[in-house]
Write a protein that holds these residues in place. Structure first.
Motif, PDB file in Angstrom:
ATOM      1  N   ALA A   1       0.829  -1.207   0.000  1.00  0.00           N
ATOM      2  CA  ALA A   1       0.000   0.000   0.000  1.00  0.00           C
ATOM      3  C   ALA A   1       0.863   1.256   0.000  1.00  0.00           C
ATOM      4  CB  ALA A   1      -0.925  -0.008   1.218  1.00  0.00           C
ATOM      5  N   ILE A   2       1.935   1.243   0.781  1.00  0.00           N
ATOM      6  CA  ILE A   2       2.837   2.405   0.815  1.00  0.00           C
ATOM      7  C   ILE A   2       3.481   2.612  -0.553  1.00  0.00           C
ATOM      8  CG2 ILE A   2       5.011   3.267   1.779  1.00  0.00           C
ATOM      9  CD1 ILE A   2       4.136   1.885   4.451  1.00  0.00           C
ATOM     10  N   PHE A   3       3.971   1.538  -1.154  1.00  0.00           N
ATOM     11  CA  PHE A   3       4.581   1.659  -2.479  1.00  0.00           C
ATOM     12  C   PHE A   3       3.557   2.167  -3.493  1.00  0.00           C
ATOM     13  CE2 PHE A   3       8.918  -0.136  -3.013  1.00  0.00           C
ATOM     14  CZ  PHE A   3       9.214  -0.294  -1.668  1.00  0.00           C
ATOM     15  N   GLY A   4       2.316   1.702  -3.387  1.00  0.00           N
ATOM     16  CA  GLY A   4       1.275   2.160  -4.301  1.00  0.00           C
ATOM     17  C   GLY A   4       0.982   3.637  -4.143  1.00  0.00           C
ATOM     18  N   LYS A   5       0.901   4.118  -2.909  1.00  0.00           N
ATOM     19  CA  LYS A   5       0.614   5.538  -2.659  1.00  0.00           C
ATOM     20  C   LYS A   5       1.752   6.433  -3.126  1.00  0.00           C
ATOM     21  CE  LYS A   5      -3.403   5.753  -0.772  1.00  0.00           C
ATOM     22  NZ  LYS A   5      -4.477   6.502  -1.391  1.00  0.00           N
ATOM     23  N   VAL A   6       2.988   5.962  -2.963  1.00  0.00           N
ATOM     24  CA  VAL A   6       4.149   6.758  -3.361  1.00  0.00           C
ATOM     25  C   VAL A   6       4.359   6.707  -4.872  1.00  0.00           C
ATOM     26  CG1 VAL A   6       6.663   6.970  -3.053  1.00  0.00           C
ATOM     27  CG2 VAL A   6       5.217   6.434  -1.111  1.00  0.00           C
ATOM     28  N   GLY A   7       3.801   5.690  -5.507  1.00  0.00           N
ATOM     29  CA  GLY A   7       3.912   5.562  -6.955  1.00  0.00           C
ATOM     30  C   GLY A   7       5.125   4.767  -7.413  1.00  0.00           C
ATOM     31  N   LEU A   8       5.686   3.967  -6.524  1.00  0.00           N
ATOM     32  CA  LEU A   8       6.831   3.129  -6.874  1.00  0.00           C
ATOM     33  C   LEU A   8       6.352   1.755  -7.331  1.00  0.00           C
ATOM     34  CD1 LEU A   8       9.115   3.946  -3.812  1.00  0.00           C
ATOM     35  CD2 LEU A   8       9.400   4.753  -6.147  1.00  0.00           C
ATOM     36  N   PRO A   9       7.152   1.057  -8.139  1.00  0.00           N
ATOM     37  CA  PRO A   9       6.778  -0.315  -8.507  1.00  0.00           C
ATOM     38  C   PRO A   9       6.881  -1.228  -7.291  1.00  0.00           C
ATOM     39  CG  PRO A   9       8.948   0.226  -9.359  1.00  0.00           C
ATOM     40  CD  PRO A   9       8.386   1.486  -8.771  1.00  0.00           C
TER      41      PRO A   9
ATOM     42  N   ALA B   1       6.325  -9.341 -10.639  1.00  0.00           N
ATOM     43  CA  ALA B   1       4.965  -9.011 -11.077  1.00  0.00           C
ATOM     44  C   ALA B   1       4.324 -10.130 -11.894  1.00  0.00           C
ATOM     45  CB  ALA B   1       4.996  -7.725 -11.894  1.00  0.00           C
ATOM     46  N   ASN B   2       4.953 -11.289 -11.948  1.00  0.00           N
ATOM     47  CA  ASN B   2       4.363 -12.383 -12.717  1.00  0.00           C
ATOM     48  C   ASN B   2       4.552 -13.711 -11.983  1.00  0.00           C
ATOM     49  OD1 ASN B   2       7.023 -13.180 -13.205  1.00  0.00           O
ATOM     50  ND2 ASN B   2       7.117 -12.066 -15.128  1.00  0.00           N
TER      51      ASN B   2
END
Length: 51
Positions: free
Chosen positions: A16-24, A29-30
């Motif tokens: 969630a933190i990475f998502g809010k900051v905009g980092l991958p 991812a697969n």
């Protein structure tokens, strides 16, 4: 079981933190990447118990 739940919660917070900051996300991812991580873990477990 408690360790698994805590790890899941911690991972969710980090994601969630990475998502809010905009980092991958700091994880593959697969499915192939996830299987690689699972293989590393299984290899480690096997080497400590059988070798």
């Amino acid at each position: 079981m408690k360790d698994i739940i805590l790890a899941l919660v911690a991972g969710g917070l980090v994601g969630a933190i990475f998502g809010k900051v905009g980092l991958p996300i700091p994880a593959p991812a697969n499915v192939a990447g996830l299987m690689g991580i699972a293989g590393i873990m299984l290899g480690y477990i096997a080497s400590t118990k059988f070798f």
